[in-house]
Design a protein around this motif. Sequence first.
Motif, PDB file in Angstrom:
ATOM      1  N   TYR A  43       0.762  -1.294   0.047  1.00  0.00           N
ATOM      2  CA  TYR A  43      -0.002   0.027  -0.059  1.00  0.00           C
ATOM      3  C   TYR A  43       0.905   1.467   0.057  1.00  0.00           C
ATOM      4  O   TYR A  43       0.413   2.332   0.355  1.00  0.00           O
ATOM      5  CB  TYR A  43      -0.782   0.012   1.140  1.00  0.00           C
ATOM      6  N   THR A  44       2.177   1.189  -0.384  1.00  0.00           N
ATOM      7  CA  THR A  44       2.902   2.414  -0.271  1.00  0.00           C
ATOM      8  C   THR A  44       4.050   2.274  -1.369  1.00  0.00           C
ATOM      9  O   THR A  44       4.141   1.428  -2.033  1.00  0.00           O
ATOM     10  CB  THR A  44       3.464   2.442   0.932  1.00  0.00           C
ATOM     11  N   ARG A  83      -3.938  -3.472   6.790  1.00  0.00           N
ATOM     12  CA  ARG A  83      -4.498  -2.689   5.734  1.00  0.00           C
ATOM     13  C   ARG A  83      -5.063  -1.286   6.310  1.00  0.00           C
ATOM     14  O   ARG A  83      -5.097  -0.198   5.474  1.00  0.00           O
ATOM     15  CB  ARG A  83      -5.783  -3.492   5.142  1.00  0.00           C
ATOM     16  N   ALA A  86      -2.628   1.258   6.923  1.00  0.00           N
ATOM     17  CA  ALA A  86      -1.823   1.767   5.475  1.00  0.00           C
ATOM     18  C   ALA A  86      -2.922   2.781   5.139  1.00  0.00           C
ATOM     19  O   ALA A  86      -2.618   3.736   4.652  1.00  0.00           O
ATOM     20  CB  ALA A  86      -2.070   0.607   4.499  1.00  0.00           C
ATOM     21  N   PHE A  87      -4.219   2.525   5.229  1.00  0.00           N
ATOM     22  CA  PHE A  87      -5.316   3.462   4.613  1.00  0.00           C
ATOM     23  C   PHE A  87      -5.189   4.646   5.464  1.00  0.00           C
ATOM     24  O   PHE A  87      -5.440   5.647   4.871  1.00  0.00           O
ATOM     25  CB  PHE A  87      -6.635   3.084   4.873  1.00  0.00           C
ATOM     26  N   ASN A  90      -1.839   6.772   4.322  1.00  0.00           N
ATOM     27  CA  ASN A  90      -2.066   7.220   3.106  1.00  0.00           C
ATOM     28  C   ASN A  90      -3.198   8.469   3.250  1.00  0.00           C
ATOM     29  O   ASN A  90      -2.935   9.377   2.493  1.00  0.00           O
ATOM     30  CB  ASN A  90      -2.541   6.225   1.888  1.00  0.00           C
TER      31      ASN A  90
END
Length: 124
Positions: A43-44, A83, A86-87, A90
């Motif tokens: 995710y990055t 997850r 990560a969200f 971000n």
Amino acid sequence: MSASLTEKSDKELSVLASEHNKKAFDILVERHGEYMMAISHRYTDTYHEAQDIFQKGCLKAWKAFPKFRLDCHFKTWIYRVMRSAAFDYNSWKKRKAEVSFEGKRLKQFVIKSLGNIFLTPSIK
């Protein structure tokens, strides 16, 4: 005691970690750290951001462990936690003002922000 902890299954360790047993949590993170890092990296863009997500995910997991449903598998649960971290990361990254100043743009920014009084002759 910690020798016997290493022999326990993920489910048994999850029960202990849900009671805030730090050693059990550490063993779970050690066992699944590579998997957790892979999720973070998915995710990055960079390895360093993935490390940040990994750390935030571990903290989030530790705080959420008392709510862990014991009928779930640890790997499924940690995927969702990572997850989510990560969200969150971000989302924070989008809100954060990232400005890259190079050369002339930096000089213009400094002059606009601070005025000429702080500039040395070598920068002008």
